[in-house]
Design an enzyme around this catalytic site. Structure first.
Site, PDB file in Angstrom:
ATOM      1  N   LEU A  33       0.817  -1.227   0.000  1.00 42.35           N
ATOM      2  CA  LEU A  33       0.000   0.000   0.000  1.00 42.35           C
ATOM      3  C   LEU A  33       0.843   1.267   0.000  1.00 42.35           C
ATOM      4  CD1 LEU A  33      -2.875  -0.981   2.454  1.00 42.35           C
ATOM      5  CD2 LEU A  33      -2.721  -1.319  -0.024  1.00 42.35           C
ATOM      6  N   HIS A  37      -3.519   4.221  -2.607  1.00 45.35           N
ATOM      7  CA  HIS A  37      -4.519   3.329  -2.015  1.00 45.35           C
ATOM      8  C   HIS A  37      -5.247   4.036  -0.863  1.00 45.35           C
ATOM      9  CE1 HIS A  37      -1.497   0.197  -3.488  1.00 45.35           C
ATOM     10  NE2 HIS A  37      -2.604  -0.189  -4.072  1.00 45.35           N
ATOM     11  N   GLY A 151      -9.199   3.173  -8.574  1.00 44.11           N
ATOM     12  CA  GLY A 151      -8.420   4.336  -8.993  1.00 44.11           C
ATOM     13  C   GLY A 151      -8.518   4.618 -10.490  1.00 44.11           C
ATOM     14  N   LYS A 153      -6.117   5.819 -11.940  1.00 39.95           N
ATOM     15  CA  LYS A 153      -4.771   5.464 -12.382  1.00 39.95           C
ATOM     16  C   LYS A 153      -4.826   4.279 -13.365  1.00 39.95           C
ATOM     17  CE  LYS A 153      -0.318   3.972 -11.684  1.00 39.95           C
ATOM     18  NZ  LYS A 153      -0.444   2.593 -12.028  1.00 39.95           N
ATOM     19  N   ASP A 154      -5.716   3.326 -13.062  1.00 33.25           N
ATOM     20  CA  ASP A 154      -5.892   2.154 -13.933  1.00 33.25           C
ATOM     21  C   ASP A 154      -7.182   2.372 -14.720  1.00 33.25           C
ATOM     22  OD1 ASP A 154      -3.674   0.251 -12.890  1.00 33.25           O
ATOM     23  OD2 ASP A 154      -4.612   1.066 -11.111  1.00 33.25           O
ATOM     24  N   GLN A 157      -8.992  -0.462 -16.610  1.00 35.81           N
ATOM     25  CA  GLN A 157      -9.555  -1.380 -15.611  1.00 35.81           C
ATOM     26  C   GLN A 157     -10.850  -0.811 -15.026  1.00 35.81           C
ATOM     27  OE1 GLN A 157      -6.953  -3.266 -12.556  1.00 35.81           O
ATOM     28  NE2 GLN A 157      -7.868  -1.818 -11.152  1.00 35.81           N
ATOM     29  N   SER A 185       2.665   3.833  -7.512  1.00 38.29           N
ATOM     30  CA  SER A 185       2.352   2.456  -7.883  1.00 38.29           C
ATOM     31  C   SER A 185       3.212   1.533  -7.032  1.00 38.29           C
ATOM     32  CB  SER A 185       2.680   2.241  -9.370  1.00 38.29           C
ATOM     33  OG  SER A 185       2.737   0.863  -9.649  1.00 38.29           O
ATOM     34  N   ARG A 187       4.539  -1.053  -7.974  1.00 38.69           N
ATOM     35  CA  ARG A 187       5.678  -1.500  -8.792  1.00 38.69           C
ATOM     36  C   ARG A 187       6.777  -0.431  -8.905  1.00 38.69           C
ATOM     37  NH1 ARG A 187       1.488  -4.523 -11.824  1.00 38.69           N
ATOM     38  NH2 ARG A 187       2.028  -6.732 -11.704  1.00 38.69           N
TER      39      ARG A 187
HETATM   40  P1  AMP Z   1      -3.453  -2.391  -6.846  1.00 36.25           P
HETATM   41  O1  AMP Z   1      -3.139  -2.722  -5.418  1.00 36.25           O
HETATM   42  O2  AMP Z   1      -2.299  -1.869  -7.607  1.00 36.25           O
HETATM   43  O3  AMP Z   1      -4.221  -3.486  -7.535  1.00 36.25           O
HETATM   44  O4  AMP Z   1      -4.452  -1.156  -6.795  1.00 36.25           O
HETATM   45  C1  AMP Z   1      -5.601  -1.168  -5.989  1.00 36.25           C
HETATM   46  C2  AMP Z   1      -6.413   0.056  -6.297  1.00 36.25           C
HETATM   47  O5  AMP Z   1      -5.641   1.231  -6.066  1.00 36.25           O
HETATM   48  C3  AMP Z   1      -6.856   0.135  -7.776  1.00 36.25           C
HETATM   49  O6  AMP Z   1      -8.198   0.596  -7.813  1.00 36.25           O
HETATM   50  C4  AMP Z   1      -5.899   1.143  -8.367  1.00 36.25           C
HETATM   51  O7  AMP Z   1      -6.437   1.830  -9.485  1.00 36.25           O
HETATM   52  C5  AMP Z   1      -5.704   2.077  -7.186  1.00 36.25           C
HETATM   53  N1  AMP Z   1      -4.456   2.858  -7.314  1.00 36.25           N
HETATM   54  C6  AMP Z   1      -3.228   2.395  -7.628  1.00 36.25           C
HETATM   55  N2  AMP Z   1      -2.340   3.409  -7.699  1.00 36.25           N
HETATM   56  C7  AMP Z   1      -3.034   4.541  -7.434  1.00 36.25           C
HETATM   57  C8  AMP Z   1      -2.678   5.928  -7.366  1.00 36.25           C
HETATM   58  N3  AMP Z   1      -1.441   6.348  -7.579  1.00 36.25           N
HETATM   59  N4  AMP Z   1      -3.649   6.816  -7.050  1.00 36.25           N
HETATM   60  C9  AMP Z   1      -4.927   6.403  -6.813  1.00 36.25           C
HETATM   61  N5  AMP Z   1      -5.323   5.109  -6.861  1.00 36.25           N
HETATM   62  C10 AMP Z   1      -4.386   4.193  -7.171  1.00 36.25           C
END
Ligand code: AMP
Length: 277
Positions: A33, A37, A151, A153-154, A157, A185, A187
């Site tokens: 996180l 997140h 988010g 961001k994706d 998705q 991110s 990553r």
């Molecule tokens: P993930 O853990 O990468 O699968 O992301 C979980 C959620 O967090 C997804 O809805 C992503 O779109 C969102 N998310 C990831 N990075 C960001 C960011 N920089 N700003 C806002 N939401 C994000």
């Protein structure tokens, strides 16, 4: 904050909340996180009485050659952050709990709309959106949230989840960035200090494209100076189709490789040129 590693205990608690007419929000994550997140959790708290965050690294959205094995797993640190944020419940299932029958997703049930899964990120990661939709549907079946936050961001998705979900309100959250402009991110942990500096060019170039300081071709040339370009597309933000006379919002969507790390980013703006996120 209660941590649930078991579906029935989670559902008992969810039912107790529902009996009291409390609205439930779900924020699905894969852990690792960061502030992006946490911003979704802040949004979820505004939209519901109780917030549940799932932390599950979903195997079905990774191809065999991708980073499932090395994806950051930082549960203790994640739980500390979630507690500090005032989250009510954290769901930490195993793959066996999520996929008891170990079934792959049925692609055929999506008919023509499958194009949305195969364009943009789906070209390089053909398995990806099927895996994402599979886990999101399973989480929705288990939690039965009123609201779920994802988010921007994706963006692809988010578009797919909105299109293929009924009965759960999908709330989008804005992209949280480092001071350099780099979209946060999990990553990003893979990047070296030098790569992080280069990575900030991605948002800078997309911003220049969105404000018409660069043409798309110029932006592509600049991106290729820093990165291996996967795609750069300018599309209708509502349909992810071509821009036409009905377009009200434009999406600039981009994916690049920096070394072995794949970065995605986007800018959404009104057709008038005003940025939305
Ligand atoms: P993930 O853990 O990468 O699968 O992301 C979980 C959620 O967090 C997804 O809805 C992503 O779109 C969102 N998310 C990831 N990075 C960001 C960011 N920089 N700003 C806002 N939401 C994000």
């Amino acid at each position: 904050m209660q941590v649930f590693d078991d579906i029935s205990t989670l559902q008992l608690r969810l039912n107790a909340w529902r009996t009291k007419h409390q609205k439930i929000a779900l924020v699905p994550t894969m852990g690792g996180l960061h502030a992006g997140h946490l911003s979704l959790i802040t949004l979820a708290k505004k939209r519901a009485d109780k917030v549940v965050v799932s932390v599950f690294v979903n195997p079905t959205q990774f191809a065999a050659h991708e980073d499932l094995g090395s994806y950051p797993r930082t549960l203790d640190a994640d739980l500390q952050q979630l507690k500090a944020c005032g989250v009510d419940g954290v769901f930490t299932p195993t793959a066996a709990q999520i996929y008891p029958e170990g079934k792959a997703f049925e692609r055929s049930q999506f008919g023509e709309k499958i194009h949305l899964f195969e364009m943009l990120c789906g070209q390089t990661r053909p398995h990806f959106f099927f895996g994402v939709l599979q886990v999101v549907r399973r989480l929705f079946d288990i939690v039965e949230p009123d609201v779920a936050v994802f988010g921007r961001k994706d963006f692809q998705q988010l578009t797919i989840i909105k299109k293929f979900t009924t009965g759960v309100e999908i709330v989008p959250g804005d992209t949280v960035r480092e001071d350099s402009g780099l979209a946060m991110s999990t990553r990003n942990q893979y990047l070296s200090a030098d790569e992080r500096k280069i990575a900030s060019q991605l948002h800078a170039i997309l911003t220049q494209l969105s404000s018409a300081q660069l043409t798309k071709t110029q932006a592509e040339v600049l991106l290729k100076q820093h990165f291996k370009l996967d795609y750069l597309s300018v599309l209708d933000a509502n349909t992810l189709g071509e821009i036409d006379t009905t377009t009200t919002q434009v999406a600039i969507l981009c994916a690049v490789f920096l070394g072995s790390t794949r970065l995605i980013d986007n800018i959404i703006y009104k057709q008038t040129g005003k940025a939305c996120s």
